[in-house]
Design an enzyme around this catalytic site. Structure first.
Site, mmCIF file in Angstrom:
data_model
loop_
_atom_site.group_PDB
_atom_site.id
_atom_site.type_symbol
_atom_site.label_atom_id
_atom_site.label_comp_id
_atom_site.label_asym_id
_atom_site.label_seq_id
_atom_site.Cartn_x
_atom_site.Cartn_y
_atom_site.Cartn_z
ATOM 1 N N THR A 1 -21.410 -8.857 75.441
ATOM 2 C CA THR A 1 -21.969 -7.534 75.155
ATOM 3 C C THR A 1 -21.596 -7.147 73.734
ATOM 4 O O THR A 1 -20.497 -7.461 73.272
ATOM 5 C CB THR A 1 -21.467 -6.490 76.173
ATOM 6 O OG1 THR A 1 -22.012 -5.215 75.846
ATOM 7 C CG2 THR A 1 -19.963 -6.382 76.234
ATOM 8 N N TRP B 1 -19.001 20.272 71.003
ATOM 9 C CA TRP B 1 -19.813 19.073 71.242
ATOM 10 C C TRP B 1 -21.285 19.416 71.429
ATOM 11 O O TRP B 1 -21.632 20.356 72.119
ATOM 12 C CB TRP B 1 -19.343 18.355 72.503
ATOM 13 C CG TRP B 1 -17.945 17.822 72.422
ATOM 14 C CD1 TRP B 1 -16.867 18.245 73.137
ATOM 15 C CD2 TRP B 1 -17.476 16.762 71.588
ATOM 16 N NE1 TRP B 1 -15.753 17.512 72.792
ATOM 17 C CE2 TRP B 1 -16.092 16.597 71.846
ATOM 18 C CE3 TRP B 1 -18.083 15.930 70.635
ATOM 19 C CZ2 TRP B 1 -15.316 15.641 71.202
ATOM 20 C CZ3 TRP B 1 -17.306 14.982 69.989
ATOM 21 C CH2 TRP B 1 -15.939 14.844 70.270
ATOM 22 N N LYS C 1 -20.154 16.335 66.891
ATOM 23 C CA LYS C 1 -19.177 17.417 66.944
ATOM 24 C C LYS C 1 -19.444 18.387 65.801
ATOM 25 O O LYS C 1 -19.165 18.095 64.650
ATOM 26 C CB LYS C 1 -17.758 16.861 66.854
ATOM 27 C CG LYS C 1 -16.738 17.852 67.331
ATOM 28 C CD LYS C 1 -15.441 17.191 67.723
ATOM 29 C CE LYS C 1 -14.643 18.141 68.587
ATOM 30 N NZ LYS C 1 -13.322 17.652 68.874
ATOM 31 N N GLU D 1 -20.096 -4.821 81.636
ATOM 32 C CA GLU D 1 -18.775 -4.939 82.259
ATOM 33 C C GLU D 1 -18.797 -4.601 83.752
ATOM 34 O O GLU D 1 -17.818 -4.832 84.451
ATOM 35 C CB GLU D 1 -17.791 -3.967 81.567
ATOM 36 C CG GLU D 1 -17.433 -4.314 80.129
ATOM 37 C CD GLU D 1 -18.440 -3.789 79.111
ATOM 38 O OE1 GLU D 1 -19.601 -3.533 79.487
ATOM 39 O OE2 GLU D 1 -18.072 -3.638 77.937
#
Ligand code: AMP
Length: 538
Positions: free
Chosen positions: A181, A439, A434, A326
């Protein structure tokens, strides 16, 4: 209870024994071919016997650089059922990364499609462990190449043993597959899949409240077989006797629509860009897609507007899911609970656009600044995952410790979780914006942009800002008919009622296309680089 091992030989042998008549339809550059599972199993045995002749030992890695077709499917089983490790390689990566990946995995053989030859010729002198190249071609003759030694896949099969036994004494925890990956920086990272993990994951794909793959389905994995094993769909399909349709190289949305129509596909899997392309095709052409019971979409956030168009305009049920290399990959599927089906339309689609509810056998935690976040659908934190098909390290990689800690996989995905347990990905940790200490979710703005009738694709990135540290910039690709007709003001005006003022992008950049990764996701890193001079260095 008996402690019988969960190994991949069971998958192919079950198809061979109980579903010999069921079919695999495979598109290659030579056309469309149909094989029964009896034929696929026999060809798999023939390939396995060749691996033995090459002296392949338990645990050896064998690479594939191939599209989705029947030969790749045979390799999917021949390699692990001989005790070796199936290493699916993304041929869209840079030559440097392909070379790194092959050397890191120490692949002994490479099974390749003819169109990958130029890529490998360019790096062949760097590949220190490869002993031969097996070319998977429809043609009788091998192509001209400087690769050496080369073998003809079909000729090897013709000489192979059709009754070659598979190894029955494999350890269920032994490696069966490996997939690399991309990392944010540096070389790709290898994830090893065990036989046990693959089988348990396949069972999860069959659960009624998950993707519910069954014998009655016709499964079309559009997602490449080098992207997390086509999300495990080939393993589940062969095991359950599901008819499979493999779309082959360089397919177009039109080819996909035709395959869906002629083969009566019931479940198709791919990333959002594939489905955006299909929608465009459905808008322009006339195709019968009534066989589809689920468009399975993952890899990136599926915009709410797209889900709605599929369901309301075309009557095609949409299934949003989440996972990672994963995690084999299935972790979440967004299927509303029975009592949520009656929610008001907008709320129902909000829910379907979330990544969903965690699969049985998998556990999650969401960690914010002060420990686990409240399940209020608002507080954000990093998603942690553990379970029997979740990796616990990267293959021979000293970066493992950054991701795998205290028995958990730290995903780097920032999420919220609501009172019903539905998880929503707000951003990648590295893609969050940010602004002035607060956020902003790029995913939320992207979702809203995609609902604009003139917008084909949209990605929102952060650019540095003197006062606010970072500010969002929207990058949009307009649909052909809207080019030159939609302005920045139109788009900002469209977003305005939906967001707080400070969430609105500072600028809308019109592009011809959004750069994508080898598996079709938006490549925000490349977008940032592309726009670097304009914003970042100003
Ligand atoms: P990969 O290993 O290349 O499949 O990438 C995994 C990453 O893709 C995850 O960590 C997420 O950031 C992203 N991803 C996968 N599925 C989704 C989804 N349904 N919505 C949003 N992001 C997703």
């Amino acid at each position: 209870m008996m402690d019988t091992p969960l190994i991949m030989t069971q998958i192919i042998e079950r198809a061979e024994k109980y579903f010999p008549k069921k079919e695999v339809v495979s598109r290659t550059d030579g056309g469309i071919h149909t094989f029964t599972y009896a034929e696929i199993a026999e060809r798999t045995r023939r390939l396995t016997s060749n691996l033995e002749k090459f002296g392949i030992q338990t645990g050896d890695r064998i690479g594939t650089l191939a599209w989705n077709h029947h030969r790749h499917l045979e390799a999917y089983f021949a390699i692990p059922c001989q005790g070796a490790v199936l290493h699916t390689i993304n041929m869209r990566l840079s030559p440097q990364h392909v070379s790194y990946i092959v050397n890191s995995a120490e692949d002994r053989l490479l099974l390749i499609d003819p169109d990958v030859i130029p890529l490998l010729e360019a790096i062949k002198d760097e590949l220190t462990t490869v002993e031969g190249y097996i070319i998977m071609t429809d043609k009788d003759e091998l192509p001209e190449t400087t690769l050496s030694p080369i073998y003809h896949y079909e000729k090897l099969l013709a000489e192979g043993n059709p009754k070659q036994p598979f190894i029955q004494t494999l350890d269920e925890n032994a490696p069966a597959g490996i997939c690399y990956t991309s990392a944010t920086t540096g070389n790709p990272k290898g994830v090893v899949y065990s036989h046990r993990g693959i089988l348990l994951h396949a069972i999860a794909l069959g659960l009624a409240d998950s993707t519910a793959i069954s014998e009655r389905d016709v499964a079309l994995p559009v997602v490449p077989m080098f992207h997390v094993n086509a999300w495990g769909m080939p393993f589940a399909s062969v095991w359950f006797g599901t008819k499979m349709v493999l779309p082959g190289p360089y397919f177009t949305p039109k080819i996909l629509a035709e395959l869906i129509e002629t083969e009566k596909v019931t479940i198709a899997a791919g990333v959002p860009t594939i489905w955006l392309g299909l929608l465009k095709e459905l808008e322009e052409g006339s195709h019968d897609t009534s066989s589809i019971r689920a468009v399975l979409c993952g890899g990136s956030a599926a915009p709410k507007s797209m889900i709605k168009t599929f369901e309301q305009k075309y009557g095609i049920p949409f299934l949003h899911a989440y996972g990672m290399t994963e995690t084999s990959p299935l972790v979440f599927v967004s299927k509303p609970k029975s009592y949520q089906e009656d929610l008001p339309e907008e709320e129902l689609y909000e829910l379907k656009a979330k990544q969903g509810l965690v699969s049985p056998m998998i556990e999650i935690k969401v960690i914010g600044q002060d420990g686990e976040v409240k399940p209020d659908g608002k507080e954000m934190g990093e998603l942690l995952i553990r379970g029997p098909w979740i990796a616990n390290e990267y293959f021979k990689d000293d970066r493992s410790g950054d991701t795998f800690k205290d028995g958990w996989l730290y995903t780097g995905d920032v999420v919220t979780i609501d009172e019903e347990g539905f998880v929503k990905i707000v951003d990648r940790t590295k893609d969050l914006i940010k602004s002035g200490g607060e956020w902003i979710s790029s995913v939320d703005i992207e979702n809203a942009l995609m609902a604009h009738e003139g917008i084909f694709e949209a990605a929102v990135i952060a650019v540095p800002h003197e006062k606010w540290q970072e500010r969002p910039i929207a990058c949009v690709v307009l649909k052909e008919a809207y080019k030159g007709q939609v302005s920045q003001e139109d788009i900002l005006g469209f977003l305005k009622p939906q967001f707080a003022k400070w969430w609105l992008p500072d600028e809308v950049v019109f592009l011809d296309e959004i750069p994508k990764t080898g598996v079709g996701k938006f490549l925000k890193r490349a977008l940032r680089n592309q726009l670097q001079d304009k914003y970042i260095n100003k």
